[in-house]
Design an enzyme around this catalytic site. Sequence first.
Site, PDB file in Angstrom:
ATOM      1  N   LEU A 154       0.825  -1.213   0.000  1.00  0.00           N
ATOM      2  CA  LEU A 154       0.000   0.000   0.000  1.00  0.00           C
ATOM      3  C   LEU A 154       0.855   1.257   0.000  1.00  0.00           C
ATOM      4  CD1 LEU A 154      -2.812  -1.086   2.519  1.00  0.00           C
ATOM      5  CD2 LEU A 154      -2.719  -1.322   0.027  1.00  0.00           C
ATOM      6  N   ASP A 184      15.662   2.051   9.311  1.00  0.00           N
ATOM      7  CA  ASP A 184      14.831   1.265  10.222  1.00  0.00           C
ATOM      8  C   ASP A 184      14.141   2.265  11.150  1.00  0.00           C
ATOM      9  OD1 ASP A 184      13.775  -0.277  12.275  1.00  0.00           O
ATOM     10  OD2 ASP A 184      15.402  -1.754  12.195  1.00  0.00           O
ATOM     11  N   TYR A 235      -9.142  -2.540  13.733  1.00  0.00           N
ATOM     12  CA  TYR A 235      -9.054  -3.088  15.094  1.00  0.00           C
ATOM     13  C   TYR A 235      -8.251  -2.185  16.032  1.00  0.00           C
ATOM     14  CZ  TYR A 235      -4.772  -5.542  13.390  1.00  0.00           C
ATOM     15  OH  TYR A 235      -3.559  -5.866  12.857  1.00  0.00           O
ATOM     16  N   GLY A 264      -9.657  -1.733   5.686  1.00  0.00           N
ATOM     17  CA  GLY A 264     -10.007  -3.140   5.843  1.00  0.00           C
ATOM     18  C   GLY A 264      -9.059  -3.925   4.959  1.00  0.00           C
TER      19      GLY A 264
HETATM   20  C1  HXC Z   1       5.728 -16.492  16.402  1.00  0.00           C
HETATM   21  C2  HXC Z   1       7.378 -15.141  15.469  1.00  0.00           C
HETATM   22  C3  HXC Z   1       6.817 -15.330  14.184  1.00  0.00           C
HETATM   23  C4  HXC Z   1       5.659 -16.169  14.063  1.00  0.00           C
HETATM   24  C5  HXC Z   1       8.541 -14.008  14.008  1.00  0.00           C
HETATM   25  N1  HXC Z   1       8.449 -14.322  15.316  1.00  0.00           N
HETATM   26  N2  HXC Z   1       7.574 -14.613  13.304  1.00  0.00           N
HETATM   27  N3  HXC Z   1       6.843 -15.708  16.561  1.00  0.00           N
HETATM   28  N4  HXC Z   1       5.151 -16.711  15.193  1.00  0.00           N
HETATM   29  N5  HXC Z   1       5.069 -16.379  12.887  1.00  0.00           N
HETATM   30  C6  HXC Z   1       9.337 -13.911  16.394  1.00  0.00           C
HETATM   31  C7  HXC Z   1      10.780 -14.302  16.166  1.00  0.00           C
HETATM   32  O1  HXC Z   1      11.024 -15.653  16.534  1.00  0.00           O
HETATM   33  C8  HXC Z   1      11.521 -13.313  17.079  1.00  0.00           C
HETATM   34  O2  HXC Z   1      11.407 -13.661  18.435  1.00  0.00           O
HETATM   35  C9  HXC Z   1      10.693 -12.037  16.914  1.00  0.00           C
HETATM   36  O3  HXC Z   1       9.391 -12.460  16.474  1.00  0.00           O
HETATM   37  C10 HXC Z   1      11.290 -11.088  15.879  1.00  0.00           C
HETATM   38  O4  HXC Z   1      11.402 -11.785  14.656  1.00  0.00           O
HETATM   39  P1  HXC Z   1      12.507 -11.443  13.580  1.00  0.00           P
HETATM   40  O5  HXC Z   1      12.286 -12.287  12.387  1.00  0.00           O
HETATM   41  O6  HXC Z   1      13.862 -11.450  14.209  1.00  0.00           O
HETATM   42  O7  HXC Z   1      12.174  -9.887  13.318  1.00  0.00           O
HETATM   43  P2  HXC Z   1      12.383  -8.976  12.063  1.00  0.00           P
HETATM   44  O8  HXC Z   1      13.431  -9.529  11.147  1.00  0.00           O
HETATM   45  O9  HXC Z   1      12.526  -7.584  12.570  1.00  0.00           O
HETATM   46  O10 HXC Z   1      10.974  -9.127  11.248  1.00  0.00           O
HETATM   47  C11 HXC Z   1       9.813  -8.526  11.724  1.00  0.00           C
HETATM   48  C12 HXC Z   1       8.574  -9.353  11.380  1.00  0.00           C
HETATM   49  C13 HXC Z   1       8.513  -9.682   9.862  1.00  0.00           C
HETATM   50  C14 HXC Z   1       7.363  -8.516  11.823  1.00  0.00           C
HETATM   51  C15 HXC Z   1       8.598 -10.659  12.152  1.00  0.00           C
HETATM   52  O11 HXC Z   1       7.324 -10.381   9.565  1.00  0.00           O
HETATM   53  C16 HXC Z   1       8.588  -8.446   9.004  1.00  0.00           C
HETATM   54  O12 HXC Z   1       9.663  -7.986   8.630  1.00  0.00           O
HETATM   55  N6  HXC Z   1       7.421  -7.819   8.648  1.00  0.00           N
HETATM   56  C17 HXC Z   1       7.356  -6.564   7.889  1.00  0.00           C
HETATM   57  C18 HXC Z   1       6.189  -6.483   6.952  1.00  0.00           C
HETATM   58  C19 HXC Z   1       4.848  -6.857   7.526  1.00  0.00           C
HETATM   59  O13 HXC Z   1       4.729  -7.468   8.592  1.00  0.00           O
HETATM   60  N7  HXC Z   1       3.795  -6.539   6.769  1.00  0.00           N
HETATM   61  C20 HXC Z   1       2.422  -6.841   7.122  1.00  0.00           C
HETATM   62  C21 HXC Z   1       1.723  -5.649   7.600  1.00  0.00           C
HETATM   63  S1  HXC Z   1       0.040  -6.020   7.447  1.00  0.00           S
HETATM   64  P3  HXC Z   1      12.575 -14.475  19.235  1.00  0.00           P
HETATM   65  O14 HXC Z   1      12.024 -14.632  20.604  1.00  0.00           O
HETATM   66  O15 HXC Z   1      12.748 -15.793  18.493  1.00  0.00           O
HETATM   67  O16 HXC Z   1      13.798 -13.602  19.172  1.00  0.00           O
HETATM   68  C22 HXC Z   1      -0.874  -5.255   8.612  1.00  0.00           C
HETATM   69  C23 HXC Z   1      -2.375  -5.327   8.279  1.00  0.00           C
HETATM   70  C24 HXC Z   1      -3.306  -5.309   9.441  1.00  0.00           C
HETATM   71  O17 HXC Z   1      -0.404  -4.708   9.549  1.00  0.00           O
HETATM   72  C25 HXC Z   1      -4.777  -5.439   9.095  1.00  0.00           C
HETATM   73  C26 HXC Z   1      -5.207  -6.469   8.106  1.00  0.00           C
HETATM   74  C27 HXC Z   1      -6.650  -6.482   7.788  1.00  0.00           C
HETATM   75  P1  NAP Z   2       3.802  -4.466   3.462  1.00  0.00           P
HETATM   76  O1  NAP Z   2       3.915  -4.423   1.979  1.00  0.00           O
HETATM   77  O2  NAP Z   2       4.435  -5.596   4.179  1.00  0.00           O
HETATM   78  O3  NAP Z   2       4.324  -3.094   4.020  1.00  0.00           O
HETATM   79  C1  NAP Z   2       5.051  -2.898   5.191  1.00  0.00           C
HETATM   80  C2  NAP Z   2       6.302  -2.101   4.850  1.00  0.00           C
HETATM   81  O4  NAP Z   2       6.920  -1.669   6.063  1.00  0.00           O
HETATM   82  C3  NAP Z   2       7.346  -2.878   4.062  1.00  0.00           C
HETATM   83  O5  NAP Z   2       7.712  -2.103   2.937  1.00  0.00           O
HETATM   84  C4  NAP Z   2       8.524  -3.005   5.016  1.00  0.00           C
HETATM   85  O6  NAP Z   2       9.760  -2.947   4.287  1.00  0.00           O
HETATM   86  C5  NAP Z   2       8.325  -1.779   5.896  1.00  0.00           C
HETATM   87  N1  NAP Z   2       8.944  -1.935   7.225  1.00  0.00           N
HETATM   88  C6  NAP Z   2       8.742  -2.941   8.121  1.00  0.00           C
HETATM   89  N2  NAP Z   2       9.496  -2.746   9.205  1.00  0.00           N
HETATM   90  C7  NAP Z   2      10.162  -1.578   9.012  1.00  0.00           C
HETATM   91  C8  NAP Z   2      11.107  -0.854   9.781  1.00  0.00           C
HETATM   92  N3  NAP Z   2      11.482  -1.279  10.992  1.00  0.00           N
HETATM   93  N4  NAP Z   2      11.600   0.309   9.274  1.00  0.00           N
HETATM   94  C9  NAP Z   2      11.217   0.745   8.040  1.00  0.00           C
HETATM   95  N5  NAP Z   2      10.337   0.096   7.275  1.00  0.00           N
HETATM   96  C10 NAP Z   2       9.820  -1.054   7.749  1.00  0.00           C
HETATM   97  O7  NAP Z   2       2.246  -4.501   3.898  1.00  0.00           O
HETATM   98  P2  NAP Z   2       0.994  -3.582   3.489  1.00  0.00           P
HETATM   99  O8  NAP Z   2      -0.170  -4.475   3.472  1.00  0.00           O
HETATM  100  O9  NAP Z   2       1.302  -2.749   2.304  1.00  0.00           O
HETATM  101  O10 NAP Z   2       0.864  -2.646   4.775  1.00  0.00           O
HETATM  102  C11 NAP Z   2       1.028  -1.235   4.709  1.00  0.00           C
HETATM  103  C12 NAP Z   2       0.293  -0.568   5.859  1.00  0.00           C
HETATM  104  O11 NAP Z   2      -1.107  -0.790   5.733  1.00  0.00           O
HETATM  105  C13 NAP Z   2       0.670  -1.073   7.241  1.00  0.00           C
HETATM  106  O12 NAP Z   2       0.658   0.004   8.158  1.00  0.00           O
HETATM  107  C14 NAP Z   2      -0.449  -2.030   7.568  1.00  0.00           C
HETATM  108  O13 NAP Z   2      -0.621  -2.207   8.954  1.00  0.00           O
HETATM  109  C15 NAP Z   2      -1.614  -1.274   6.951  1.00  0.00           C
HETATM  110  N6  NAP Z   2      -2.800  -2.102   6.690  1.00  0.00           N
HETATM  111  C16 NAP Z   2      -2.780  -3.009   5.674  1.00  0.00           C
HETATM  112  C17 NAP Z   2      -3.931  -3.732   5.410  1.00  0.00           C
HETATM  113  C18 NAP Z   2      -3.992  -4.722   4.283  1.00  0.00           C
HETATM  114  O14 NAP Z   2      -4.998  -5.407   4.153  1.00  0.00           O
HETATM  115  N7  NAP Z   2      -2.977  -4.831   3.436  1.00  0.00           N
HETATM  116  C19 NAP Z   2      -5.070  -3.541   6.197  1.00  0.00           C
HETATM  117  C20 NAP Z   2      -5.042  -2.610   7.233  1.00  0.00           C
HETATM  118  C21 NAP Z   2      -3.892  -1.884   7.458  1.00  0.00           C
HETATM  119  P3  NAP Z   2      11.126  -3.673   4.779  1.00  0.00           P
HETATM  120  O15 NAP Z   2      10.788  -5.081   5.094  1.00  0.00           O
HETATM  121  O16 NAP Z   2      12.048  -3.476   3.611  1.00  0.00           O
HETATM  122  O17 NAP Z   2      11.605  -2.890   5.968  1.00  0.00           O
END
Ligand code: HXC
Ligand code: NAP
Length: 295
Positions: free
Chosen positions: A28, A74, A156, A198
């Site tokens: 997004l 970060d 939420y 959503g």
């Molecule tokens: C349980 C988990 C886990 C899992 C990671 N951990 N994945 N625990 N179940 N599935 C634990 C790890 O073991 C570790 O704990 C801690 O979390 C940190 O994990 P790392 O991999 O070291 O962290 P990091 O590399 O910083 O990665 C962060 C992350 C990863 C959140 C885990 O998924 C990520 O980079 N996400 C970025 C993008 C993202 O999440 N996008 C979605 C947004 S959608 P320990 O104890 O082992 O050290 C959104 C939409 C909401 O928000 C609404 C939808 C409708």
């Molecule tokens: P996404 O593509 O995974 O976007 C998350 C972005 O955050 C990635 O580009 C990731 O890049 C960056 N990021 C994560 N940790 C970071 C850090 N520590 N520092 C800097 N950048 C970081 O997921 P998305 O669905 O587009 O989500 C975008 C936003 O919309 C989020 O706020 C999410 O909660 C919200 N949202 C999404 C939905 C949905 O249905 N998709 C619904 C409700 C709300 P790197 O991994 O390279 O850092």
Amino acid sequence: MHHYTEPMLRDGALKGKTFIVTGGGTGLGKAMTKYFLELGAQVVICSRKKEVIETSADTLSKETGGRCLGIVCDVRKYEEVESMLNQAIEKFGKINGLVNNAAGNFISPTERLSHRAFDTIVDIVLKGTYNCSLALGKYWINNKINARVLNIVTTYAWVGSAYVVPSACAKSGVLALTRSLAVEWGKYDIRFNAIAPGPFPTEGAWNRLFPKAFQEELAIDKRIPVGRVGQHQELANLAAYLMSDYAAYVNGEVVTIDGGEWMRNGGEFSWIGDAISPEMWDQVEQSIRSNNKKE
Ligand code: HXC
Ligand code: NAP
């Protein structure tokens, strides 16, 4: 005829503005950045992965003819946020707005989480948002620049949600920050608003929240009154409006864009949907009315 997949604002609506979009290299954030560029803004995008952020900035510049700079940052680390801001100012001269979009999330029963997993999500979402808001806020106030901040939360943030508890805690903190600073920094001409989307399909969210193993059980589009998930352009349209000068009087608002999903699933009886047949409703009505009979 539906227009929701079309760009909405007039050409040049964001001309002369420079915005920072955190997490702008994917999903997004990327969709919003693309539309901001198409409307004439310059955009700095940041995230942790160098390859992803630099490639996205290049592609977006080429696709739109706009100026997009990718910076590795970060958002959990305040020094990195300050350094990103300095690089952005050096490149574009002045920054006019911020979209706090970066997030981390995954679905999991809370008792399975380590305290570090909880920290990770809250740090990216809440700490990342206040780090960026604080660094930019100080810069805007010191330099008397009017500005706008858009925080991406989710529905939420106010009802909470099982199985994504760290994200729910963090997003609700972000909503509190939005409303609080909207009031406190209104006097500096800095607006704070939020969007609560959503479900909008993105790789990042779908891999972590709607995994294949239970995609069928979740039947996401059946939970949404309008019967479909969101399209990226309709979110980008709303974001561009809130970031534009046209929204100058909109401050402290959270706009939900979810096809009615949270209302339907949040209401006590809303889940009933079509599960009850008209005949059953007749029986229910009769029974309730008979209890009301005055002797
Ligand atoms: C349980 C988990 C886990 C899992 C990671 N951990 N994945 N625990 N179940 N599935 C634990 C790890 O073991 C570790 O704990 C801690 O979390 C940190 O994990 P790392 O991999 O070291 O962290 P990091 O590399 O910083 O990665 C962060 C992350 C990863 C959140 C885990 O998924 C990520 O980079 N996400 C970025 C993008 C993202 O999440 N996008 C979605 C947004 S959608 P320990 O104890 O082992 O050290 C959104 C939409 C909401 O928000 C609404 C939808 C409708
Ligand atoms: P996404 O593509 O995974 O976007 C998350 C972005 O955050 C990635 O580009 C990731 O890049 C960056 N990021 C994560 N940790 C970071 C850090 N520590 N520092 C800097 N950048 C970081 O997921 P998305 O669905 O587009 O989500 C975008 C936003 O919309 C989020 O706020 C999410 O909660 C919200 N949202 C999404 C939905 C949905 O249905 N998709 C619904 C409700 C709300 P790197 O991994 O390279 O850092």
